[in-house]
Design a protein around this motif. Structure first.
Motif, PDB file in Angstrom:
ATOM      1  N   MET A   1      23.243 -39.833   1.822  1.00 57.27           N
ATOM      2  CA  MET A   1      21.700 -40.464   1.405  1.00 57.27           C
ATOM      3  C   MET A   1      21.251 -39.496   2.667  1.00 57.27           C
ATOM      4  SD  MET A   1      19.897 -43.254  -0.802  1.00 57.27           S
ATOM      5  CE  MET A   1      21.278 -42.634  -1.798  1.00 57.27           C
ATOM      6  N   ASP A   2      20.329 -39.468   2.797  1.00 53.52           N
ATOM      7  CA  ASP A   2      19.158 -38.833   3.774  1.00 53.52           C
ATOM      8  C   ASP A   2      18.269 -40.157   3.927  1.00 53.52           C
ATOM      9  OD1 ASP A   2      17.013 -37.162   5.902  1.00 53.52           O
ATOM     10  OD2 ASP A   2      15.990 -38.623   4.743  1.00 53.52           O
ATOM     11  N   GLU A   3      18.681 -41.017   5.538  1.00 55.24           N
ATOM     12  CA  GLU A   3      18.120 -42.086   5.995  1.00 55.24           C
ATOM     13  C   GLU A   3      16.502 -42.239   5.621  1.00 55.24           C
ATOM     14  OE1 GLU A   3      16.411 -44.357  10.346  1.00 55.24           O
ATOM     15  OE2 GLU A   3      17.556 -41.967  10.154  1.00 55.24           O
ATOM     16  N   LEU A   4      15.779 -42.120   5.513  1.00 54.19           N
ATOM     17  CA  LEU A   4      13.961 -41.857   5.010  1.00 54.19           C
ATOM     18  C   LEU A   4      14.043 -42.032   3.802  1.00 54.19           C
ATOM     19  CD1 LEU A   4      11.891 -38.644   6.002  1.00 54.19           C
ATOM     20  CD2 LEU A   4      12.009 -41.231   6.727  1.00 54.19           C
ATOM     21  N   SER A   5      15.277 -41.938   2.396  1.00 57.04           N
ATOM     22  CA  SER A   5      15.279 -42.615   1.341  1.00 57.04           C
ATOM     23  C   SER A   5      15.899 -43.782   1.056  1.00 57.04           C
ATOM     24  CB  SER A   5      15.464 -41.141  -0.094  1.00 57.04           C
ATOM     25  OG  SER A   5      16.887 -40.701   0.362  1.00 57.04           O
ATOM     26  N   LYS A   6      17.198 -43.989   1.816  1.00 52.71           N
ATOM     27  CA  LYS A   6      18.124 -44.838   2.271  1.00 52.71           C
ATOM     28  C   LYS A   6      17.162 -46.363   2.291  1.00 52.71           C
ATOM     29  CE  LYS A   6      22.868 -46.481   3.327  1.00 52.71           C
ATOM     30  NZ  LYS A   6      23.855 -46.046   4.499  1.00 52.71           N
ATOM     31  N   ASP A 146       6.380 -21.048   6.221  1.00 52.49           N
ATOM     32  CA  ASP A 146       5.669 -21.817   7.385  1.00 52.49           C
ATOM     33  C   ASP A 146       5.689 -23.616   7.019  1.00 52.49           C
ATOM     34  OD1 ASP A 146       5.690 -19.903   8.789  1.00 52.49           O
ATOM     35  OD2 ASP A 146       3.367 -19.700   8.511  1.00 52.49           O
ATOM     36  N   ASN A 147       5.955 -24.382   5.799  1.00 55.49           N
ATOM     37  CA  ASN A 147       5.865 -25.741   5.830  1.00 55.49           C
ATOM     38  C   ASN A 147       6.855 -26.312   4.464  1.00 55.49           C
ATOM     39  OD1 ASN A 147       2.979 -26.032   6.297  1.00 55.49           O
ATOM     40  ND2 ASN A 147       3.187 -23.937   5.558  1.00 55.49           N
ATOM     41  N   LYS A 148       8.317 -25.812   4.836  1.00 55.48           N
ATOM     42  CA  LYS A 148       9.433 -25.634   3.943  1.00 55.48           C
ATOM     43  C   LYS A 148       9.920 -27.778   4.232  1.00 55.48           C
ATOM     44  CE  LYS A 148      11.997 -21.690   3.710  1.00 55.48           C
ATOM     45  NZ  LYS A 148      12.608 -20.955   4.136  1.00 55.48           N
ATOM     46  N   THR A 149       8.982 -28.202   4.863  1.00 55.61           N
ATOM     47  CA  THR A 149       9.892 -29.602   5.457  1.00 55.61           C
ATOM     48  C   THR A 149       8.158 -30.129   4.673  1.00 55.61           C
ATOM     49  OG1 THR A 149       9.051 -29.631   7.474  1.00 55.61           O
ATOM     50  CG2 THR A 149      11.145 -29.494   6.741  1.00 55.61           C
ATOM     51  N   ASN A 150       7.243 -29.368   4.339  1.00 59.14           N
ATOM     52  CA  ASN A 150       6.068 -30.873   3.740  1.00 59.14           C
ATOM     53  C   ASN A 150       6.519 -31.468   3.030  1.00 59.14           C
ATOM     54  OD1 ASN A 150       3.337 -32.101   3.588  1.00 59.14           O
ATOM     55  ND2 ASN A 150       2.077 -29.932   4.108  1.00 59.14           N
ATOM     56  N   ASN A 280      15.750 -29.025  -2.224  1.00 59.04           N
ATOM     57  CA  ASN A 280      14.785 -27.491  -1.558  1.00 59.04           C
ATOM     58  C   ASN A 280      17.126 -27.640  -1.685  1.00 59.04           C
ATOM     59  OD1 ASN A 280      15.607 -25.256   0.686  1.00 59.04           O
ATOM     60  ND2 ASN A 280      14.789 -25.785   1.638  1.00 59.04           N
ATOM     61  N   ILE A 281      17.697 -26.899  -2.186  1.00 63.30           N
ATOM     62  CA  ILE A 281      19.066 -26.796  -1.989  1.00 63.30           C
ATOM     63  C   ILE A 281      19.515 -26.314  -0.888  1.00 63.30           C
ATOM     64  CG2 ILE A 281      20.869 -24.998  -3.198  1.00 63.30           C
ATOM     65  CD1 ILE A 281      19.810 -25.059  -5.583  1.00 63.30           C
ATOM     66  N   SER A 282      19.334 -25.481  -0.261  1.00 61.14           N
ATOM     67  CA  SER A 282      19.320 -24.770   1.115  1.00 61.14           C
ATOM     68  C   SER A 282      19.471 -25.339   2.265  1.00 61.14           C
ATOM     69  CB  SER A 282      18.673 -23.459   1.569  1.00 61.14           C
ATOM     70  OG  SER A 282      17.535 -23.306   1.531  1.00 61.14           O
ATOM     71  N   THR A 283      18.652 -26.625   1.972  1.00 56.57           N
ATOM     72  CA  THR A 283      18.640 -27.524   3.271  1.00 56.57           C
ATOM     73  C   THR A 283      19.808 -28.791   3.176  1.00 56.57           C
ATOM     74  OG1 THR A 283      16.441 -28.504   2.145  1.00 56.57           O
ATOM     75  CG2 THR A 283      16.464 -26.707   4.348  1.00 56.57           C
ATOM     76  N   GLU A 305      13.516 -27.874 -17.823  1.00 59.64           N
ATOM     77  CA  GLU A 305      14.576 -27.167 -17.012  1.00 59.64           C
ATOM     78  C   GLU A 305      13.961 -28.116 -15.650  1.00 59.64           C
ATOM     79  OE1 GLU A 305      13.981 -22.842 -15.847  1.00 59.64           O
ATOM     80  OE2 GLU A 305      13.345 -22.897 -17.637  1.00 59.64           O
ATOM     81  N   ILE A 306      15.311 -28.253 -14.456  1.00 61.88           N
ATOM     82  CA  ILE A 306      15.200 -27.880 -12.876  1.00 61.88           C
ATOM     83  C   ILE A 306      15.237 -27.019 -11.971  1.00 61.88           C
ATOM     84  CG2 ILE A 306      15.852 -29.349 -11.158  1.00 61.88           C
ATOM     85  CD1 ILE A 306      16.783 -31.036 -13.538  1.00 61.88           C
ATOM     86  N   VAL A 307      13.993 -26.729 -11.129  1.00 60.40           N
ATOM     87  CA  VAL A 307      14.095 -25.532 -10.850  1.00 60.40           C
ATOM     88  C   VAL A 307      13.585 -25.831  -8.892  1.00 60.40           C
ATOM     89  CG1 VAL A 307      12.602 -23.357  -9.912  1.00 60.40           C
ATOM     90  CG2 VAL A 307      13.074 -23.884 -12.727  1.00 60.40           C
ATOM     91  N   THR A 308      14.339 -25.559  -7.592  1.00 60.74           N
ATOM     92  CA  THR A 308      14.102 -25.592  -6.645  1.00 60.74           C
ATOM     93  C   THR A 308      13.019 -24.999  -6.004  1.00 60.74           C
ATOM     94  OG1 THR A 308      15.786 -24.844  -5.640  1.00 60.74           O
ATOM     95  CG2 THR A 308      16.774 -27.148  -6.500  1.00 60.74           C
ATOM     96  N   TYR A 309      12.593 -25.546  -4.760  1.00 66.68           N
ATOM     97  CA  TYR A 309      11.583 -24.314  -4.378  1.00 66.68           C
ATOM     98  C   TYR A 309      12.192 -23.218  -3.770  1.00 66.68           C
ATOM     99  CZ  TYR A 309       7.732 -27.730  -4.653  1.00 66.68           C
ATOM    100  OH  TYR A 309       6.564 -28.763  -4.904  1.00 66.68           O
TER     101      TYR A 309
END
Length: 327
Positions: A1-6, A146-150, A280-283, A305-309
């Motif tokens: 789990m990512d540190e920001l959400s743990k 340009d903003n995938k991590t926003n 984001n599935i790819s990351t 329906e669940i769709v990723t960016y």
């Protein structure tokens, strides 16, 4: 789990530890400015001394303000924190019956929306989305690249408002956007609370509505590894599914009142479709077990329906390439 959400379980004097990454993230996200409505004081004295305080919207400990049985699940995630000056931090904690968790979330959302016009989020480059009411699909794709991590939901909501055709790619039939932040019912007898869905789309032929909940590309899809052969689903994703289904329930209950009071285009409610745009599935997903867990979950969720960016914008890019080949 990512540190920001743990969640961080270590305690010092009954106060939960916050990770340094979360502290830096919250400070940057709020623009180092008090988020209390009408305050806006800059929380730096000179260039070095920072006197702001990171306040919890819900407390992680039972004796803390705005504690609830579900507090531990969100206690050390970025969305549970609001940046305040010392005076307003003291005020909200002394009067939690007035400054409720819902009140603080609304105040933070308004503040972050204001910050979007002035600064980048968590050290990201500033985003150029000018004052035009609409932008093209090609421009929307560039904003995505340009903003995938926003990490600001408000940023993506603004993008989809300016280019409704992006979300329109999710539907097999042509749809148009009825509006954003639409009320779908749920107010109490004293006219408080109420549910606001991020976007409502409608079919021009049947007028059937689609309810859309927008998260961010960095919202987690999965939780931790479970018994070595599966991954749990993140609280954000499972909570979003319940949330949008709750919107649908309220929408169906109050459809006649909502449609009678609407001054916009007519809409109908024939078992409205629910869509969540998240993650984001790819990351995030890096192995077959994670992919299997995610696909098993989203294929089994009835009515949502669940769709990723990355899936959404890959489809938009494919449309642009087809149009370019035909021109």
């Amino acid at each position: 789990m990512d540190e920001l959400s743990k969640p961080k379980k270590a305690k010092i004097n009954s106060r939960w530890l916050r990770s340094p990454r979360i502290k830096a993230y919250v400070m940057a996200r709020h623009g180092s400015e008090c988020s209390f409505p009408g305050c806006g004081i800059q929380l730096y004295h000179g260039d070095q001394f920072f006197f702001g305080q990171i306040a919890s919207i819900v407390s992680a400990v039972k004796h803390g303000p705005r504690y609830s049985p579900n507090s531990a699940a969100v206690s050390d995630t970025p969305d549970n924190y609001i940046l305040l000056c010392p005076n307003h931090h003291a005020i909200i904690d002394r009067k939690p019956d007035i400054y409720t968790a819902e009140w603080l979330r609304e105040a933070r959302a308004e503040h972050l929306n204001k910050m979007l016009r002035a600064l980048s989020i968590a050290g990201q480059p500033s985003v150029v989305m000018d004052e035009r009411e609409t932008i093209s699909l090609a421009e929307a794709v560039k904003v995505w690249v340009d903003n995938k991590t926003n990490a600001a939901e408000e940023f993506w909501q603004v993008l989809f408002q300016k280019c409704p055709a992006v979300l329109g790619q999710l539907f097999p039939r042509s749809m148009f956007q009825l509006g954003s932040k639409c009320y779908v019912g749920g107010k109490s007898l004293n006219n408080k609370s109420g549910n606001l869905v991020d976007f409502v789309y409608s079919s021009p032929l049947t007028s059937n509505a689609v309810l859309m909940e927008i998260k961010t590309p960095v919202t987690k899809l999965l939780g931790r590894l479970y018994r070595g052969n599966a991954y749990s689903i993140s609280d954000e994703l499972s909570g979003s599914c319940v949330q949008v289904l709750n919107y649908k329930e309220q929408f169906l209950k109050e459809y006649h009142n909502l449609s009678a009071n609407s001054t916009d285009q007519a809409f109908s409610a024939f078992n409205p479709k629910c869509v969540i745009v998240i993650g984001n599935i790819s990351t995030e997903i890096v192995n077959p077990t994670q992919m299997k867990s995610f696909e098993l979950f989203r294929s089994s969720v009835s009515g949502v329906e669940i769709v990723t960016y990355d899936e959404l914008f890959e489809k938009v890019q494919s449309i642009l390439e087809i149009l370019g080949a035909e021109s």
